[in-house]
Scaffold this active site. Sequence first.
Site, PDB file in Angstrom:
ATOM      1  N   SER A   1       0.838  -1.196   0.000  1.00  0.00           N
ATOM      2  CA  SER A   1       0.000   0.000   0.000  1.00  0.00           C
ATOM      3  C   SER A   1       0.868   1.239   0.000  1.00  0.00           C
ATOM      4  CB  SER A   1      -0.888   0.007   1.245  1.00  0.00           C
ATOM      5  OG  SER A   1      -0.057   0.198   2.366  1.00  0.00           O
ATOM      6  N   LYS A   2       0.234   2.341  -0.397  1.00  0.00           N
ATOM      7  CA  LYS A   2       0.915   3.628  -0.478  1.00  0.00           C
ATOM      8  C   LYS A   2       1.567   4.009   0.844  1.00  0.00           C
ATOM      9  CE  LYS A   2      -1.503   6.390  -3.809  1.00  0.00           C
ATOM     10  NZ  LYS A   2      -2.554   7.308  -4.002  1.00  0.00           N
ATOM     11  N   ARG A   3       0.936   3.612   1.933  1.00  0.00           N
ATOM     12  CA  ARG A   3       1.411   4.050   3.230  1.00  0.00           C
ATOM     13  C   ARG A   3       2.846   3.599   3.525  1.00  0.00           C
ATOM     14  NH1 ARG A   3      -2.601   1.842   6.432  1.00  0.00           N
ATOM     15  NH2 ARG A   3      -3.964   2.034   4.643  1.00  0.00           N
TER      16      ARG A   3
ATOM     17  N   GLY B   1       5.334   3.112   1.287  1.00  0.00           N
ATOM     18  CA  GLY B   1       6.298   3.376   0.215  1.00  0.00           C
ATOM     19  C   GLY B   1       5.575   3.627  -1.091  1.00  0.00           C
TER      20      GLY B   1
END
Length: 488
Positions: free
Chosen positions: A258-260, A262
């Site tokens: 997920s974006k969180r 990286g």
Amino acid sequence: MIIKTRFPPSPTGYLHIGSLRTALYNYLFAKKYGGIFLLRIEDTDRERYVEGAVESLIQTLDRVGLICDEGPVLVNGVLSEKGDYGPYTQSNRLDTYQKYAHQLLEQGSAYRCFCSKERLEKLRSDQQLAKLPTKYDRACLRLDSTEVQHRLNNNEPFVIRLLIPEGETTFKDEIRGMITIQNSEIDDQILLKTDGFPTYHLAVVVDDHLMGVTHIIRGEEWISSVPKHVLLYHVLNFPLPSFAHLPLILNPDKSKLSKRQGDVAVEDYLKKGYLPEALINFVALLGFNPSGDREIYTVKELIESFDLTRVNKSGAVFDITKLNWMNKQYIRSLEPKRLMDLAEPFFNEELDFSFEQKERILAVEKERLTTLQDLSQQTSVYSAIPLFEKNLLVWKKADEQDALHHLKNIEQILQDADEKFFMDQLLIEEILKKYIEINHYQNGNVLWPLRVALSGQAQSAGPFELVWVLGKSESIKRIQQAIQKIIS
Ligand code: GLU
């Protein structure tokens, strides 16, 4: 039979790393069997629509070399299409989906549902409170034909739902084997929304059939939709394609990538100076390994060895350390012209290097780069020497006078050498080494002060490389400055 795979992204503004892997596996599979790789734009969810996203998606796919055989393409920046099965953008195919939805209505495989959003929300929360599975309760299936006609006459908005029959649904997944689901667990899926747009489920089945797709290879998150699709194929009387669902890509802590934790956008990796070749190689190995411990593969080798039955069932961890390692390998080994094409935008423009200097800098610095972005800091030394303390010029086993002695001698050697000498790194090395050998000096006594005089750094490229990149007058200037530092 001609093998046809497809990559049907929803244009959300960027290409997710997981989608890149999906696209790549579809590409590899199609190419392995001399088949067709199709691109389709699934833009029926208007709330998620992002302006310019289709163009940027095609550009990203082009940059990593995943060029479709059929589908939307950019010709001089303008969107057009190639292939005989278009349009390849779902919002341009609405009448086709409507036709099939109405066919299903007529044959009794689907029904109109007039329920309001409020009613459906209440139904859902009541079911959740009662700890029941959340499903449509078929209230509208019980409406008689006069009631339906009455509502139609009143222009009441409706959706079309698939009538899930009793029984169970079985299908084969090429990676996971046979899967059976009880139909009682499946909701009466909405096929066509009130605005006449299809849902993903109707559009994907209709398109995959009409476009001749033979193999559907996609992420595991879609596997729960397959039973609905299989039922749709059945009522539409379409032959079933093959299905293969790829394992999830995970963060190192085994959560879903997920974006969180990286970057997930392919564009971000390209912007940071990861090479398309490295990204493709890295992503190919997220869930598939052609053989043993080997890690570096060309696309051609990946095509030859790709095998759906050897794709892992369990999630694949996205390991940035491995990507960095792989990127380094590619930077070192890529053909110089291709590397230069990719690297040029990463040179700091303010430093104003000539093309030839850039070529030399790249040849020298590539050993030390992890990503091409490192170029902008690592090359400033070639345009101006950083400030440094004169102590740095003194090798650990020598003293100032010794450094001074060698710097003066080398300055003289360079002064005497003609320009041709500076064109050839090996010649530079040969002549400077001769100076060391003839006089029985130790390398460190000579090369350390020379390297520091040229770079001003404790760690840098070697002195022969530096002379080669800097050229005659700049090398001499820097040596003279170092001499001044010691004597003043
Ligand atoms: N449009 C879907 C997506 O955004 C495609 C799913 C599929 O491959 O069927 O991923």
